[in-house]
Design a protein around this motif. Structure first.
Motif, PDB file in Angstrom:
ATOM      1  N   PHE A   1       0.832  -1.203   0.000  1.00  8.51           N
ATOM      2  CA  PHE A   1       0.000   0.000   0.000  1.00  8.51           C
ATOM      3  C   PHE A   1       0.866   1.252   0.000  1.00  8.51           C
ATOM      4  CE2 PHE A   1      -4.577   1.099   1.278  1.00  8.51           C
ATOM      5  CZ  PHE A   1      -5.078   0.440   0.174  1.00  8.51           C
ATOM      6  N   ALA A   2       2.007   1.188  -0.673  1.00  8.78           N
ATOM      7  CA  ALA A   2       2.998   2.265  -0.635  1.00  8.78           C
ATOM      8  C   ALA A   2       2.890   3.130  -1.878  1.00  8.78           C
ATOM      9  CB  ALA A   2       4.404   1.690  -0.508  1.00  8.78           C
ATOM     10  N   ALA A   3       2.165   4.240  -1.777  1.00  7.21           N
ATOM     11  CA  ALA A   3       1.985   5.129  -2.922  1.00  7.21           C
ATOM     12  C   ALA A   3       3.276   5.844  -3.301  1.00  7.21           C
ATOM     13  CB  ALA A   3       0.890   6.155  -2.609  1.00  7.21           C
ATOM     14  N   PHE A   4       4.196   6.010  -2.365  1.00  7.19           N
ATOM     15  CA  PHE A   4       5.425   6.732  -2.680  1.00  7.19           C
ATOM     16  C   PHE A   4       6.249   6.015  -3.742  1.00  7.19           C
ATOM     17  CE2 PHE A   4       7.293   3.801   0.385  1.00  7.19           C
ATOM     18  CZ  PHE A   4       8.583   3.619  -0.082  1.00  7.19           C
ATOM     19  N   ASP A   5       6.047   4.707  -3.883  1.00  5.21           N
ATOM     20  CA  ASP A   5       6.789   3.946  -4.883  1.00  5.21           C
ATOM     21  C   ASP A   5       6.462   4.417  -6.297  1.00  5.21           C
ATOM     22  OD1 ASP A   5       8.610   1.661  -5.384  1.00  5.21           O
ATOM     23  OD2 ASP A   5       6.856   0.802  -6.396  1.00  5.21           O
ATOM     24  N   LEU A   6       5.303   5.042  -6.479  1.00 14.29           N
ATOM     25  CA  LEU A   6       4.939   5.558  -7.798  1.00 14.29           C
ATOM     26  C   LEU A   6       5.912   6.632  -8.282  1.00 14.29           C
ATOM     27  CD1 LEU A   6       1.043   5.945  -7.730  1.00 14.29           C
ATOM     28  CD2 LEU A   6       2.382   4.473  -9.227  1.00 14.29           C
TER      29      LEU A   6
ATOM     30  N   ARG B   1      11.223  -3.120   3.214  1.00 15.80           N
ATOM     31  CA  ARG B   1      10.437  -4.210   2.648  1.00 15.80           C
ATOM     32  C   ARG B   1      10.261  -4.064   1.144  1.00 15.80           C
ATOM     33  NH1 ARG B   1       5.507  -4.759   7.133  1.00 15.80           N
ATOM     34  NH2 ARG B   1       6.839  -5.352   8.903  1.00 15.80           N
ATOM     35  N   LEU B   2      10.305  -2.820   0.671  1.00 16.14           N
ATOM     36  CA  LEU B   2      10.157  -2.557  -0.759  1.00 16.14           C
ATOM     37  C   LEU B   2      11.497  -2.427  -1.466  1.00 16.14           C
ATOM     38  CD1 LEU B   2       7.266   0.046  -0.530  1.00 16.14           C
ATOM     39  CD2 LEU B   2       7.092  -2.294  -1.366  1.00 16.14           C
ATOM     40  N   GLY B   3      12.589  -2.647  -0.733  1.00 19.27           N
ATOM     41  CA  GLY B   3      13.906  -2.642  -1.345  1.00 19.27           C
ATOM     42  C   GLY B   3      14.601  -1.293  -1.369  1.00 19.27           C
ATOM     43  N   TYR B   4      14.124  -0.328  -0.595  1.00 22.04           N
ATOM     44  CA  TYR B   4      14.746   0.997  -0.549  1.00 22.04           C
ATOM     45  C   TYR B   4      15.788   1.049   0.563  1.00 22.04           C
ATOM     46  CZ  TYR B   4      11.096   3.028  -3.564  1.00 22.04           C
ATOM     47  OH  TYR B   4      10.259   3.330  -4.608  1.00 22.04           O
ATOM     48  N   ASP B   5      16.966   1.591   0.250  1.00 25.36           N
ATOM     49  CA  ASP B   5      17.922   1.847   1.320  1.00 25.36           C
ATOM     50  C   ASP B   5      17.662   3.250   1.871  1.00 25.36           C
ATOM     51  OD1 ASP B   5      19.178   3.771  -0.346  1.00 25.36           O
ATOM     52  OD2 ASP B   5      20.695   2.349  -1.024  1.00 25.36           O
ATOM     53  N   GLY B   6      18.445   3.646   2.860  1.00 25.10           N
ATOM     54  CA  GLY B   6      18.193   4.913   3.530  1.00 25.10           C
ATOM     55  C   GLY B   6      18.273   6.115   2.608  1.00 25.10           C
ATOM     56  N   LEU B   7      19.278   6.149   1.741  1.00 24.35           N
ATOM     57  CA  LEU B   7      19.432   7.276   0.836  1.00 24.35           C
ATOM     58  C   LEU B   7      18.280   7.345  -0.165  1.00 24.35           C
ATOM     59  CD1 LEU B   7      23.277   7.168   0.107  1.00 24.35           C
ATOM     60  CD2 LEU B   7      22.031   8.787   1.561  1.00 24.35           C
ATOM     61  N   GLU B   8      17.871   6.194  -0.679  1.00 25.54           N
ATOM     62  CA  GLU B   8      16.767   6.158  -1.641  1.00 25.54           C
ATOM     63  C   GLU B   8      15.449   6.573  -0.990  1.00 25.54           C
ATOM     64  OE1 GLU B   8      18.410   2.509  -4.493  1.00 25.54           O
ATOM     65  OE2 GLU B   8      17.236   2.080  -2.673  1.00 25.54           O
TER      66      GLU B   8
END
Length: 335
Positions: free
Chosen positions: A35-40, A84-91
Motif C-alpha cells: 500500500f505504498a503510494a510513494f513507490d509511484l 520491505r520494498l527494497g529501498y535503502d536509507g538514501l533512496e
C-alpha cells in the motif's frame, strides 16, 4: 523556506483528499506493494498519476471556495516499510523529498492560476504524511514512546527539511507511538497532527477509549500536537463516543473517515472495494460536526474518492463557515 500558517487552527475550513491508495488500486488498477503510494514516484508515469489525482481535488476545492491540505504520498515511506520494498536509507530519503517537491510544484501551479485569473489565492498547505511503524489496524504494543520518537524522527526530519508546513501521522492505534511522534516533531520544530483510528466500538485497536487516548497524548507532551484527527473508520464507529461528550472533543480538528461501515478485520479480508454511500457518509459528517467545535479539515480515507469528498463538502462546509462567522462576530472570537 517559510511555512504556511495553519489557518485551520482559527476555524478556517479546508478540504483534503480521499483514499489515495484505494483510488489508485481499485479505480485505476495500479499495483501498490505494501500500500505504498510513494513507490509511484520511481515509475515512469507515477508522478503524473499523482499530479492528476491532486489536481482533481484542487478543482473540487475551487468549486467549494475553500483551501486545501495536501498530504504527501509518504504514509509508508518510513524505514521498516521502505526496506520491505527494497529501498535503502538514501533512496528512501530521496523519495520523501521528491514527494514534497511534487506537491510544491502543484501548489505553485494552482496559486499561479488563481493570480492569473484575478482570484483570491486559497490557503494551500503541504503536510508530510507519516504512518505507523507497523500495521495501522493492529496496535504495536511493543513500541514505547521513546522508541517511537527515535524511529519516526528520521522521516519527520527529512520532511521538515524539505519544506512541509506540518506533518500528519495517520492511522495510529496506540498512545505510545503517538506520544513519540509528537516529541519527534517538536524536536524537529515542525507542527504535528495526530490522527487515530478506532474499531467499531469507538476504541483504539489498543483497547483504549478515544477520549482517554487524546488526553493521554496531551498530558505526556504538554498538548504539543496542533490538533487531532480521526481517520480510517466509518463515522458510525465513533459517533456514540463523540455523543458522550468531553472537552477532549475540542482537540479534534479534522475527519477523514472510511466509506465502508465494515470493521478493520472485514476490510482486510475483502477482495473488492466497499465504496459505501457518499450521500450517507456526508450526512453523518454533517450530523457530527456540531459535536466537534474545532472541526476544520474535511477529507476521506479508504474507499472514498472525489465523489465522497464533494458530498461531504456540500453537506458540511456551510456549517463550518457559519460557525466561523459566529466566532468572528463574537467579542471573544478574535483570537
Amino acid at each position: 523556506m517559510e511555512r504556511r500558517p495553519l489557518v485551520q487552527l482559527h476555524g478556517t475550513p479546508l478540504l483534503s483528499d480521499g483514499g489515495l491508495e484505494t483510488t489508485l488500486v481499485f479505480h485505476q488498477g495500479i499495483e501498490l506493494p505494501g500500500f505504498a503510494a510513494f513507490d509511484l514516484l520511481q515509475r515512469e508515469r507515477g508522478p503524473q498519476l499523482l499530479a492528476d489525482y491532486f489536481r482533481s481535488y484542487f478543482a473540487l476545492a475551487r468549486e467549494a471556495g475553500t483551501g486545501f491540505v495536501m498530504e504527501t504520498p509518504t504514509w509508508r515511506a518510513n524505514p521498516v516499510w521502505g526496506a520491505r520494498l527494497g529501498y535503502d536509507g538514501l533512496e528512501l530519503a530521496a523519495a520523501n523529498r521528491q514527494a514534497v517537491a511534487l506537491l510544491q510544484e502543484l501548489r505553485h501551479e494552482e496559486e499561479s492560476a488563481a493570480r492569473a485569473a484575478g482570484l483570491p489565492v486559497p490557503p494551500i498547505q503541504i503536510s508530510g504524511c507519516i504512518g505507523p511503524r507497523g500495521d495501522g489496524y493492529v496496535a504495536d504494543q511493543q513500541l514505547s514512546a521513546e522508541e517511537a520518537e527515535q524511529y519516526h524522527r528520521w522521516q519527520i526530519g527529512v520532511l521538515a527539511g524539505s519544506g512541509v508546513d506540518l506533518v500528519s501521522a495517520f492511522t495510529l492505534s496506540a498512545v505510545p507511538e503517538a506520544v513519540g511522534i509528537v516529541r519527534a516533531a517538536r524536536r524537529e520544530a515542525v507542527p504535528v497532527v495526530i490522527s487515530f483510528t478506532v474499531e467499531t466500538d469507538g476504541q483504539l485497536p489498543s483497547g483504549q477509549p478515544l477520549g482517554e487516548a487524546i488526553e493521554a497524548v496531551d498530558a505526556a507532551t504538554g498538548a504539543a500536537a496542533a490538533y487531532f484527527m480521526l481517520n480510517c473508520a466509518h463515522p458510525s464507529h465513533f459517533a456514540a463516543v463523540l455523543q458522550q461528550g468531553g472537552r477532549w472533543r475540542e482537540r479534534i480538528g479534522g475527519l477523514r473517515a472510511n466509506a465502508s461501515r465494515r470493521s478493520h478485520a472485514e476490510l482486510d479480508e475483502a477482495e473488492s472495494l466497499d465504496e459505501g454511500d457518499p450521500h450517507d457518509l456526508a450526512l453523518l459528517y454533517r450530523e457530527l460536526s456540531p459535536l466537534l467545535p474545532n472541526l476544520a479539515v474535511l477529507g476521506g480515507c479508504c474507499g472514498t474518492d472525489r465523489r465522497h469528498v464533494a458530498a461531504i463538502a456540500r453537506a458540511t462546509l456551510p456549517l463550518l463557515w457559519e460557525g466561523l462567522s459566529r466566532c468572528r462576530a463574537s467579542p471573544e472570537g478574535d483570537g
